[in-house]
Motif scaffolding. Structure first.
Motif, PDB file in Angstrom:
ATOM      1  N   ILE A  58       0.840  -1.206   0.000  1.00  0.00           N
ATOM      2  CA  ILE A  58       0.000   0.000   0.000  1.00  0.00           C
ATOM      3  C   ILE A  58       0.871   1.251   0.000  1.00  0.00           C
ATOM      4  CG2 ILE A  58      -1.630   1.348   1.399  1.00  0.00           C
ATOM      5  CD1 ILE A  58      -2.778  -1.370   2.368  1.00  0.00           C
ATOM      6  N   ALA A  59       1.898   1.254   0.817  1.00  0.00           N
ATOM      7  CA  ALA A  59       2.806   2.413   0.891  1.00  0.00           C
ATOM      8  C   ALA A  59       3.500   2.651  -0.445  1.00  0.00           C
ATOM      9  CB  ALA A  59       3.834   2.200   2.000  1.00  0.00           C
ATOM     10  N   GLU A  60       3.856   1.563  -1.149  1.00  0.00           N
ATOM     11  CA  GLU A  60       4.537   1.702  -2.441  1.00  0.00           C
ATOM     12  C   GLU A  60       3.607   2.333  -3.477  1.00  0.00           C
ATOM     13  OE1 GLU A  60       7.435   1.628  -5.359  1.00  0.00           O
ATOM     14  OE2 GLU A  60       7.611   1.392  -3.185  1.00  0.00           O
ATOM     15  N   VAL A  61       2.343   1.910  -3.517  1.00  0.00           N
ATOM     16  CA  VAL A  61       1.388   2.515  -4.451  1.00  0.00           C
ATOM     17  C   VAL A  61       1.185   3.990  -4.113  1.00  0.00           C
ATOM     18  CG1 VAL A  61      -0.987   2.466  -5.321  1.00  0.00           C
ATOM     19  CG2 VAL A  61       0.226   0.319  -4.897  1.00  0.00           C
ATOM     20  N   GLN A  62       1.058   4.301  -2.843  1.00  0.00           N
ATOM     21  CA  GLN A  62       0.897   5.702  -2.434  1.00  0.00           C
ATOM     22  C   GLN A  62       2.120   6.535  -2.820  1.00  0.00           C
ATOM     23  OE1 GLN A  62       0.116   4.937   1.724  1.00  0.00           O
ATOM     24  NE2 GLN A  62      -2.109   5.138   1.465  1.00  0.00           N
ATOM     25  N   LYS A  63       3.301   5.929  -2.747  1.00  0.00           N
ATOM     26  CA  LYS A  63       4.532   6.624  -3.137  1.00  0.00           C
ATOM     27  C   LYS A  63       4.538   6.891  -4.642  1.00  0.00           C
ATOM     28  CE  LYS A  63       8.891   7.931  -2.190  1.00  0.00           C
ATOM     29  NZ  LYS A  63       9.429   8.210  -3.538  1.00  0.00           N
ATOM     30  N   ILE A  64       4.084   5.910  -5.417  1.00  0.00           N
ATOM     31  CA  ILE A  64       4.021   6.084  -6.875  1.00  0.00           C
ATOM     32  C   ILE A  64       3.077   7.237  -7.215  1.00  0.00           C
ATOM     33  CG2 ILE A  64       3.257   5.006  -9.041  1.00  0.00           C
ATOM     34  CD1 ILE A  64       4.180   2.299  -7.766  1.00  0.00           C
ATOM     35  N   MET A  65       1.928   7.265  -6.559  1.00  0.00           N
ATOM     36  CA  MET A  65       0.969   8.347  -6.822  1.00  0.00           C
ATOM     37  C   MET A  65       1.533   9.695  -6.394  1.00  0.00           C
ATOM     38  SD  MET A  65      -2.668   6.582  -5.777  1.00  0.00           S
ATOM     39  CE  MET A  65      -3.645   7.854  -6.597  1.00  0.00           C
ATOM     40  N   SER A  66       2.292   9.705  -5.317  1.00  0.00           N
ATOM     41  CA  SER A  66       2.909  10.947  -4.847  1.00  0.00           C
ATOM     42  C   SER A  66       4.007  11.410  -5.800  1.00  0.00           C
ATOM     43  CB  SER A  66       3.478  10.736  -3.441  1.00  0.00           C
ATOM     44  OG  SER A  66       4.222  11.864  -3.017  1.00  0.00           O
ATOM     45  N   ASP A  67       4.811  10.462  -6.280  1.00  0.00           N
ATOM     46  CA  ASP A  67       5.923  10.809  -7.173  1.00  0.00           C
ATOM     47  C   ASP A  67       5.436  11.372  -8.502  1.00  0.00           C
ATOM     48  OD1 ASP A  67       7.733  10.018  -5.288  1.00  0.00           O
ATOM     49  OD2 ASP A  67       8.221   8.097  -6.220  1.00  0.00           O
ATOM     50  N   TRP A  68       4.367  10.773  -9.046  1.00  0.00           N
ATOM     51  CA  TRP A  68       3.933  11.156 -10.398  1.00  0.00           C
ATOM     52  C   TRP A  68       2.720  12.077 -10.396  1.00  0.00           C
ATOM     53  CZ3 TRP A  68       7.658  10.455 -13.488  1.00  0.00           C
ATOM     54  CH2 TRP A  68       8.495   9.348 -13.380  1.00  0.00           C
ATOM     55  N   ASN A  69       1.935  12.083  -9.319  1.00  0.00           N
ATOM     56  CA  ASN A  69       0.756  12.939  -9.196  1.00  0.00           C
ATOM     57  C   ASN A  69      -0.090  12.942 -10.474  1.00  0.00           C
ATOM     58  OD1 ASN A  69      -1.128  14.770  -8.384  1.00  0.00           O
ATOM     59  ND2 ASN A  69       0.329  16.325  -7.704  1.00  0.00           N
ATOM     60  N   PRO A  70      -0.692  11.804 -10.814  1.00  0.00           N
ATOM     61  CA  PRO A  70      -1.441  11.708 -12.077  1.00  0.00           C
ATOM     62  C   PRO A  70      -2.627  12.667 -12.153  1.00  0.00           C
ATOM     63  CG  PRO A  70      -1.798   9.758 -10.686  1.00  0.00           C
ATOM     64  CD  PRO A  70      -0.677  10.527 -10.079  1.00  0.00           C
ATOM     65  N   GLU A  71      -3.228  13.019 -11.002  1.00  0.00           N
ATOM     66  CA  GLU A  71      -4.345  13.971 -11.049  1.00  0.00           C
ATOM     67  C   GLU A  71      -3.873  15.328 -11.561  1.00  0.00           C
ATOM     68  OE1 GLU A  71      -7.123  14.170  -7.817  1.00  0.00           O
ATOM     69  OE2 GLU A  71      -6.430  12.252  -7.028  1.00  0.00           O
ATOM     70  N   GLU A  72      -2.704  15.760 -11.092  1.00  0.00           N
ATOM     71  CA  GLU A  72      -2.155  17.041 -11.560  1.00  0.00           C
ATOM     72  C   GLU A  72      -1.741  16.940 -13.027  1.00  0.00           C
ATOM     73  OE1 GLU A  72       1.852  19.469 -10.581  1.00  0.00           O
ATOM     74  OE2 GLU A  72       0.494  19.230  -8.870  1.00  0.00           O
ATOM     75  N   LEU A  73      -1.158  15.800 -13.404  1.00  0.00           N
ATOM     76  CA  LEU A  73      -0.758  15.601 -14.793  1.00  0.00           C
ATOM     77  C   LEU A  73      -1.953  15.704 -15.742  1.00  0.00           C
ATOM     78  CD1 LEU A  73       1.769  12.611 -14.578  1.00  0.00           C
ATOM     79  CD2 LEU A  73       2.294  14.950 -15.313  1.00  0.00           C
ATOM     80  N   LEU A  74      -3.111  15.193 -15.282  1.00  0.00           N
ATOM     81  CA  LEU A  74      -4.306  15.239 -16.132  1.00  0.00           C
ATOM     82  C   LEU A  74      -4.649  16.660 -16.557  1.00  0.00           C
ATOM     83  CD1 LEU A  74      -6.894  12.700 -14.637  1.00  0.00           C
ATOM     84  CD2 LEU A  74      -6.142  12.861 -17.010  1.00  0.00           C
ATOM     85  N   ASN A  75      -4.393  17.603 -15.695  1.00  0.00           N
ATOM     86  CA  ASN A  75      -4.731  18.992 -15.997  1.00  0.00           C
ATOM     87  C   ASN A  75      -3.826  19.607 -17.058  1.00  0.00           C
ATOM     88  OD1 ASN A  75      -6.792  19.025 -14.043  1.00  0.00           O
ATOM     89  ND2 ASN A  75      -5.345  19.515 -12.410  1.00  0.00           N
ATOM     90  N   SER A  76      -2.712  18.927 -17.366  1.00  0.00           N
ATOM     91  CA  SER A  76      -1.776  19.493 -18.337  1.00  0.00           C
ATOM     92  C   SER A  76      -1.777  18.747 -19.670  1.00  0.00           C
ATOM     93  CB  SER A  76      -0.353  19.493 -17.756  1.00  0.00           C
ATOM     94  OG  SER A  76       0.076  18.169 -17.467  1.00  0.00           O
ATOM     95  N   THR A  77      -2.666  17.768 -19.828  1.00  0.00           N
ATOM     96  CA  THR A  77      -2.706  17.048 -21.095  1.00  0.00           C
ATOM     97  C   THR A  77      -3.399  17.881 -22.169  1.00  0.00           C
ATOM     98  OG1 THR A  77      -4.781  15.939 -20.506  1.00  0.00           O
ATOM     99  CG2 THR A  77      -2.727  14.788 -19.975  1.00  0.00           C
ATOM    100  N   THR A  78      -2.986  17.670 -23.402  1.00  0.00           N
ATOM    101  CA  THR A  78      -3.553  18.441 -24.514  1.00  0.00           C
ATOM    102  C   THR A  78      -4.179  17.562 -25.582  1.00  0.00           C
ATOM    103  OG1 THR A  78      -1.390  18.460 -25.630  1.00  0.00           O
ATOM    104  CG2 THR A  78      -1.922  20.340 -24.193  1.00  0.00           C
ATOM    105  N   ASN A  79      -4.112  16.249 -25.416  1.00  0.00           N
ATOM    106  CA  ASN A  79      -4.739  15.357 -26.396  1.00  0.00           C
ATOM    107  C   ASN A  79      -5.250  14.105 -25.696  1.00  0.00           C
ATOM    108  OD1 ASN A  79      -2.600  13.115 -26.587  1.00  0.00           O
ATOM    109  ND2 ASN A  79      -1.378  14.942 -27.059  1.00  0.00           N
ATOM    110  N   ARG A  80      -6.064  13.338 -26.393  1.00  0.00           N
ATOM    111  CA  ARG A  80      -6.751  12.204 -25.775  1.00  0.00           C
ATOM    112  C   ARG A  80      -5.797  11.072 -25.395  1.00  0.00           C
ATOM    113  NH1 ARG A  80     -12.571  11.203 -28.689  1.00  0.00           N
ATOM    114  NH2 ARG A  80     -13.467  13.247 -28.287  1.00  0.00           N
ATOM    115  N   ILE A  81      -4.756  10.866 -26.191  1.00  0.00           N
ATOM    116  CA  ILE A  81      -3.829   9.771 -25.901  1.00  0.00           C
ATOM    117  C   ILE A  81      -3.097  10.055 -24.583  1.00  0.00           C
ATOM    118  CG2 ILE A  81      -1.756   8.565 -26.688  1.00  0.00           C
ATOM    119  CD1 ILE A  81      -2.701   8.958 -29.534  1.00  0.00           C
TER     120      ILE A  81
END
Length: 476
Positions: free
Chosen positions: A320-343
């Protein structure tokens, strides 16, 4: 209980579909789902409806895809997929010529080329933002053409890179069409082909000799390294796909430890860091870390560990801690806000929802959670966030290109978590908001199933579970 319910379904294909996409997901919740009377009544009603389904395959009338449209989609495909990993092994000019070649009585195209061609059209069509009349018919036609070719193709595999690429494409298409057993069969074939082509031994010591041979043949060291990186990238995709089949559909492991020698690739493949490939590089690094965590979990569970030990609980807490670390390192929710295309959006979505799903599975693997009639707050909260994010994305994206796979591959576990929590709790204060969320998903699946007959059974399950939750919200 599961065997009793499935035993009432006489169609083998639908029985397999329910086992993979419904009961496997319920099992991952790790709750006493089938001890809940409301859950049982809802599932019983769904099975009763499924028993009445007309399972006669519908005739697929060709939508007569114009050559101009086919060539437009081919150009869109090659315009979108410029990443050096998963390079299509057929020339663009050849694929552009296929619409004409298919009409020629003097040309007999092999099944591999046709499967790649129809999958190119399928993937590009799903990404096309323009309105197309009869989208469901087009999808059914393209999938139907490929399914009609599968047996000939599998019977004539030549162990070429084209066959491997066709397998990758067909795994995606079959999962999108709820054909998990066929997808698993194709995956096993892909492993045989990849092993024959050296994908499992890219970094064995003897490869240095192969590199010398390549240099002698005029292949530069840089070109050789690009090819090795491409093989590494595709091998790790194979490994990730196996973990997905094991986790989501209960399939056995077929890639044994020690049977491969493959390092992580340079995520750029070529060594040149282009901004256009930033998201696919992030997706590769994050998803591979998630894959390694998932593999550890699956290998642990395969040993039938005693869950009542401190060592087991500490191990699960570490995952569980490893998955939480991955989410913290990459922050996919924040990344979503910077995407410009569907892929790029899909890459971020895949990281985010895979992480949510695995957190639920890991949390529910803890004995204190698995044996409880009530789900812990954090499990339900993660499921709710996952479903809310999914709804937000699909509402903001016209004709979302992932079709129904977002529900089946990522959201089925969160969906059943929320349903079980509503049906098992009699004192929830926020039940109306959660029921509204389920109603939205039911409408989405119901709409999709009108054009996709393979989704009818799934739609009936979602409908009956939603109805049961509605009754709770209204006090019935």
């Amino acid at each position: 209980m599961v065997q009793s319910l499935l035993g009432r379904v006489h169609d083998d294909r639908i029985r397999s579909l329910l086992r993979s996409h419904v009961f496997c997901a319920i099992d991952k919740i790790g709750s006493r789902f089938f001890e809940n009377e409301r859950c049982l009544r809802a599932m019983d009603a769904a099975i009763a409806g499924i028993e009445q389904l007309d399972n006669t395959p519908a005739e697929i009338n060709s939508p007569a895809i114009p050559k101009e449209a086919a060539k437009k989609w081919i150009n869109q495909y090659f315009g979108n997929y410029q990443f050096e990993g998963f390079r299509i092994p057929l020339e663009k000019d050849f694929i552009l010529a296929i619409p004409d070649l298919l009409e020629s009585p003097h040309v007999q195209l092999d099944a591999t080329s046709q499967i790649i061609y129809y999958n190119v059209l399928f993937q590009a069509f799903m990404l096309d933002t323009e309105e197309v009349e009869g989208r469901g018919q087009v999808v059914q036609y393209l999938c139907g053409r490929c399914f009609n070719l599968v047996e000939d193709w599998l019977g004539q595999i030549q162990y070429t890179t084209a066959d491997l690429f066709a397998a990758f494409m067909m795994m995606s298409m079959t999962l999108e069409s709820c054909e998990s057993d066929l997808s698993w069969r194709i995956f096993k074939t892909a492993c045989v082909v990849a092993r024959a082509l050296g994908y499992f031994s890219v970094d064995e010591d003897h490869h240095s000799l192969e590199q010398k041979d390549s240099l002698a043949e005029g292949v530069s060291q840089h070109e050789e390294e690009i090819e090795r990186n491409r093989k590494r990238f595709e091998f790790w995709h194979i490994l990730r796909t196996e973990s997905h089949f094991r986790l989501s559909f209960g399939k056995p492991a077929i890639i044994s430890g020690g049977s491969w020698a493959v390092n992580f690739p340079d995520p750029t493949i070529t060594g040149v860091d282009h901004a256009s490939t930033r998201f696919i590089q992030i997706h590769f690094l994050a998803s591979m870390r998630l894959t390694i965590v998932t593999m550890r979990y699956l290998d642990i569970m395969a040993t039938n560990p005693d869950p009542n030990t401190q060592e087991y609980n500490e191990t699960i807490d570490g995952l569980i801690a490893e998955v939480q670390k991955i989410m913290s390192d990459w922050n996919p929710e924040e990344l979503l806000n910077s995407t410009t295309n569907r892929i790029d959006t899909w890459f971020c979505v895949d990281i985010l929802f895979s992480s949510y799903k695995m957190l639920i599975v890991f949390y529910q693997s803890k004995p204190s959670h698995r044996d409880s009639h009530r789900l812990p707050y954090h499990t339900v909260d993660i499921a709710r966030k996952s479903l809310q994010m999914s709804r937000s994305l699909m509402e903001s994206t016209p004709r979302p290109h992932w079709g129904i796979s977002l529900i089946l591959l990522h959201q089925s576990i969160p969906l059943f978590v929320l349903c079980y929590d509503i049906l098992g709790c009699y004192d929830r204060e926020d039940v109306k908001a959660d029921v509204a969320l389920l109603e939205w998903f039911h409408d989405y699946v119901e709409t999709a199933s009108k054009d996709r007959t393979e989704l009818k059974a799934i739609s009936l399950v979602v409908r009956e579970m939603t109805r049961a939750c509605q009754q709770v919200s209204t006090g019935h």
